[in-house]
Design a protein around this motif. Structure first.
Motif, PDB file in Angstrom:
ATOM      1  N   LEU A  24       0.820  -1.212   0.000  1.00 33.55           N
ATOM      2  CA  LEU A  24       0.000   0.000   0.000  1.00 33.55           C
ATOM      3  C   LEU A  24       0.856   1.265   0.000  1.00 33.55           C
ATOM      4  O   LEU A  24       0.482   2.263  -0.611  1.00 33.55           O
ATOM      5  CB  LEU A  24      -0.944   0.008   1.208  1.00 33.55           C
ATOM      6  CG  LEU A  24      -2.081  -1.013   1.163  1.00 33.55           C
ATOM      7  CD1 LEU A  24      -2.829  -1.038   2.492  1.00 33.55           C
ATOM      8  CD2 LEU A  24      -3.023  -0.728   0.017  1.00 33.55           C
ATOM      9  N   ARG A  25       2.008   1.211   0.650  1.00 31.34           N
ATOM     10  CA  ARG A  25       2.907   2.367   0.690  1.00 31.34           C
ATOM     11  C   ARG A  25       3.768   2.450  -0.565  1.00 31.34           C
ATOM     12  O   ARG A  25       4.501   3.403  -0.728  1.00 31.34           O
ATOM     13  CB  ARG A  25       3.803   2.283   1.923  1.00 31.34           C
ATOM     14  CG  ARG A  25       3.027   2.470   3.221  1.00 31.34           C
ATOM     15  CD  ARG A  25       3.938   2.484   4.429  1.00 31.34           C
ATOM     16  NE  ARG A  25       4.843   3.620   4.328  1.00 31.34           N
ATOM     17  CZ  ARG A  25       6.133   3.575   4.640  1.00 31.34           C
ATOM     18  NH1 ARG A  25       6.672   2.462   5.070  1.00 31.34           N
ATOM     19  NH2 ARG A  25       6.884   4.648   4.531  1.00 31.34           N
ATOM     20  N   ARG A  26       3.681   1.426  -1.407  1.00 27.25           N
ATOM     21  CA  ARG A  26       4.470   1.349  -2.641  1.00 27.25           C
ATOM     22  C   ARG A  26       5.966   1.394  -2.321  1.00 27.25           C
ATOM     23  O   ARG A  26       6.737   2.104  -2.967  1.00 27.25           O
ATOM     24  CB  ARG A  26       4.091   2.459  -3.608  1.00 27.25           C
ATOM     25  CG  ARG A  26       2.616   2.561  -3.927  1.00 27.25           C
ATOM     26  CD  ARG A  26       2.116   1.963  -5.197  1.00 27.25           C
ATOM     27  NE  ARG A  26       2.939   2.212  -6.359  1.00 27.25           N
ATOM     28  CZ  ARG A  26       3.292   1.249  -7.205  1.00 27.25           C
ATOM     29  NH1 ARG A  26       2.880   0.030  -7.006  1.00 27.25           N
ATOM     30  NH2 ARG A  26       4.032   1.525  -8.244  1.00 27.25           N
ATOM     31  N   ALA A  27       6.370   0.627  -1.317  1.00 29.62           N
ATOM     32  CA  ALA A  27       7.776   0.550  -0.920  1.00 29.62           C
ATOM     33  C   ALA A  27       8.592  -0.036  -2.072  1.00 29.62           C
ATOM     34  O   ALA A  27       8.196  -1.039  -2.680  1.00 29.62           O
ATOM     35  CB  ALA A  27       7.920  -0.312   0.331  1.00 29.62           C
ATOM     36  N   GLU A  28       9.713   0.574  -2.376  1.00 30.86           N
ATOM     37  CA  GLU A  28      10.492   0.229  -3.560  1.00 30.86           C
ATOM     38  C   GLU A  28      10.888  -1.243  -3.660  1.00 30.86           C
ATOM     39  O   GLU A  28      10.697  -1.838  -4.700  1.00 30.86           O
ATOM     40  CB  GLU A  28      11.737   1.123  -3.653  1.00 30.86           C
ATOM     41  CG  GLU A  28      12.619   0.816  -4.848  1.00 30.86           C
ATOM     42  CD  GLU A  28      11.880   0.685  -6.173  1.00 30.86           C
ATOM     43  OE1 GLU A  28      12.194  -0.256  -6.937  1.00 30.86           O
ATOM     44  OE2 GLU A  28      10.987   1.498  -6.457  1.00 30.86           O
ATOM     45  N   PRO A  29      11.443  -1.862  -2.643  1.00 30.60           N
ATOM     46  CA  PRO A  29      11.816  -3.267  -2.865  1.00 30.60           C
ATOM     47  C   PRO A  29      10.615  -4.131  -3.251  1.00 30.60           C
ATOM     48  O   PRO A  29      10.724  -5.032  -4.067  1.00 30.60           O
ATOM     49  CB  PRO A  29      12.390  -3.710  -1.531  1.00 30.60           C
ATOM     50  CG  PRO A  29      12.660  -2.471  -0.762  1.00 30.60           C
ATOM     51  CD  PRO A  29      11.778  -1.399  -1.318  1.00 30.60           C
ATOM     52  N   VAL A  30       9.476  -3.818  -2.666  1.00 25.40           N
ATOM     53  CA  VAL A  30       8.261  -4.602  -2.933  1.00 25.40           C
ATOM     54  C   VAL A  30       7.758  -4.347  -4.346  1.00 25.40           C
ATOM     55  O   VAL A  30       7.493  -5.289  -5.104  1.00 25.40           O
ATOM     56  CB  VAL A  30       7.155  -4.261  -1.904  1.00 25.40           C
ATOM     57  CG1 VAL A  30       5.870  -4.994  -2.220  1.00 25.40           C
ATOM     58  CG2 VAL A  30       7.624  -4.571  -0.507  1.00 25.40           C
ATOM     59  N   THR A  31       7.626  -3.085  -4.724  1.00 27.20           N
ATOM     60  CA  THR A  31       7.056  -2.771  -6.038  1.00 27.20           C
ATOM     61  C   THR A  31       7.948  -3.264  -7.167  1.00 27.20           C
ATOM     62  O   THR A  31       7.451  -3.749  -8.172  1.00 27.20           O
ATOM     63  CB  THR A  31       6.811  -1.256  -6.196  1.00 27.20           C
ATOM     64  OG1 THR A  31       8.033  -0.562  -5.994  1.00 27.20           O
ATOM     65  CG2 THR A  31       5.764  -0.764  -5.227  1.00 27.20           C
ATOM     66  N   GLY A  32       9.262  -3.152  -6.993  1.00 25.48           N
ATOM     67  CA  GLY A  32      10.172  -3.626  -8.035  1.00 25.48           C
ATOM     68  C   GLY A  32      10.035  -5.117  -8.272  1.00 25.48           C
ATOM     69  O   GLY A  32       9.984  -5.577  -9.415  1.00 25.48           O
ATOM     70  N   THR A  33       9.955  -5.864  -7.195  1.00 18.32           N
ATOM     71  CA  THR A  33       9.800  -7.321  -7.308  1.00 18.32           C
ATOM     72  C   THR A  33       8.482  -7.672  -7.981  1.00 18.32           C
ATOM     73  O   THR A  33       8.444  -8.498  -8.891  1.00 18.32           O
ATOM     74  CB  THR A  33       9.854  -7.974  -5.912  1.00 18.32           C
ATOM     75  OG1 THR A  33      11.106  -7.667  -5.304  1.00 18.32           O
ATOM     76  CG2 THR A  33       9.673  -9.472  -5.997  1.00 18.32           C
ATOM     77  N   LEU A  34       7.404  -7.020  -7.550  1.00 19.48           N
ATOM     78  CA  LEU A  34       6.087  -7.337  -8.103  1.00 19.48           C
ATOM     79  C   LEU A  34       5.974  -6.929  -9.567  1.00 19.48           C
ATOM     80  O   LEU A  34       5.360  -7.641 -10.367  1.00 19.48           O
ATOM     81  CB  LEU A  34       4.991  -6.688  -7.263  1.00 19.48           C
ATOM     82  CG  LEU A  34       4.840  -7.266  -5.853  1.00 19.48           C
ATOM     83  CD1 LEU A  34       3.842  -6.458  -5.047  1.00 19.48           C
ATOM     84  CD2 LEU A  34       4.454  -8.720  -5.895  1.00 19.48           C
ATOM     85  N   GLU A  35       6.557  -5.801  -9.919  1.00 19.06           N
ATOM     86  CA  GLU A  35       6.518  -5.390 -11.323  1.00 19.06           C
ATOM     87  C   GLU A  35       7.265  -6.393 -12.188  1.00 19.06           C
ATOM     88  O   GLU A  35       6.863  -6.678 -13.313  1.00 19.06           O
ATOM     89  CB  GLU A  35       7.092  -3.979 -11.479  1.00 19.06           C
ATOM     90  CG  GLU A  35       6.139  -2.921 -10.962  1.00 19.06           C
ATOM     91  CD  GLU A  35       6.773  -1.542 -10.858  1.00 19.06           C
ATOM     92  OE1 GLU A  35       7.957  -1.379 -11.234  1.00 19.06           O
ATOM     93  OE2 GLU A  35       6.071  -0.630 -10.374  1.00 19.06           O
ATOM     94  N   LEU A  46      -4.516  -3.529  -4.641  1.00 20.61           N
ATOM     95  CA  LEU A  46      -5.598  -4.431  -4.256  1.00 20.61           C
ATOM     96  C   LEU A  46      -5.078  -5.550  -3.361  1.00 20.61           C
ATOM     97  O   LEU A  46      -5.659  -5.854  -2.313  1.00 20.61           O
ATOM     98  CB  LEU A  46      -6.285  -5.007  -5.498  1.00 20.61           C
ATOM     99  CG  LEU A  46      -7.374  -6.048  -5.235  1.00 20.61           C
ATOM    100  CD1 LEU A  46      -8.523  -5.442  -4.430  1.00 20.61           C
ATOM    101  CD2 LEU A  46      -7.867  -6.638  -6.543  1.00 20.61           C
ATOM    102  N   VAL A  47      -3.978  -6.155  -3.768  1.00 23.85           N
ATOM    103  CA  VAL A  47      -3.394  -7.241  -2.977  1.00 23.85           C
ATOM    104  C   VAL A  47      -2.982  -6.732  -1.598  1.00 23.85           C
ATOM    105  O   VAL A  47      -3.223  -7.382  -0.583  1.00 23.85           O
ATOM    106  CB  VAL A  47      -2.200  -7.888  -3.724  1.00 23.85           C
ATOM    107  CG1 VAL A  47      -1.418  -8.810  -2.808  1.00 23.85           C
ATOM    108  CG2 VAL A  47      -2.691  -8.642  -4.950  1.00 23.85           C
ATOM    109  N   GLY A  48      -2.376  -5.544  -1.559  1.00 27.83           N
ATOM    110  CA  GLY A  48      -1.981  -4.960  -0.272  1.00 27.83           C
ATOM    111  C   GLY A  48      -3.175  -4.760   0.643  1.00 27.83           C
ATOM    112  O   GLY A  48      -3.128  -5.089   1.834  1.00 27.83           O
ATOM    113  N   ALA A  49      -4.261  -4.230   0.087  1.00 27.43           N
ATOM    114  CA  ALA A  49      -5.470  -4.015   0.888  1.00 27.43           C
ATOM    115  C   ALA A  49      -6.042  -5.345   1.372  1.00 27.43           C
ATOM    116  O   ALA A  49      -6.446  -5.472   2.537  1.00 27.43           O
ATOM    117  CB  ALA A  49      -6.511  -3.249   0.073  1.00 27.43           C
TER     118      ALA A  49
END
Length: 117
Positions: A24-35, A46-49
């Motif tokens: 939900l905070r769009r933390a960089e390590p998380v978003t990079g991996t998911l992208e 959605l997944v974060g929520a």
């Protein structure tokens, strides 16, 4: 309710609360991996929520057991979906271990909830 169920439910809640808030905070390590797995920013939100709601459901489920069972089922299904994303992206086992561990952990809490139901 056994002490084991309470402790494992609390740990599962903390794990998913942390994971969900990171998304939900769009933390960089998380978003990079998911992208890299092909997860769009909207789906990440959605997944974060859903992870945060699932975590809260598991916690509240310590008092309202049907909610705890439903929340654990939801978390198991989400982790199955996560593993599918890892497999489709031909991700390494090392990068997929987190989803596998959370799947096993969610399944364990679900089984404990069902046994004491």
């Amino acid at each position: 309710m056994t002490i084991t169920t309470i402790i494992l439910s609390a740990l599962l809640m903390l794990a998913f609360l942390g994971a969900g808030v990171g998304k939900l905070r769009r933390a960089e390590p998380v978003t990079g991996t998911l992208e890299g797995l092909g997860v769009t920013p909207g789906l990440q939100q959605l997944v974060g929520a859903l992870e945060v709601l699932g975590a809260l459901g598991v916690l509240i489920g310590l008092w309202l057991q049907p909610l705890g069972i439903l929340a654990a089922v939801g978390l198991v299904l989400m982790m199955i979906g996560a593993i599918i994303f890892h497999v489709r992206a031909h991700d390494t086992v090392k990068n997929s271990v987190g989803a596998l561990v959370l799947l096993a952990f969610s399944g364990l809490v679900l089984s404990l909830q069902l046994v004491i139901a």
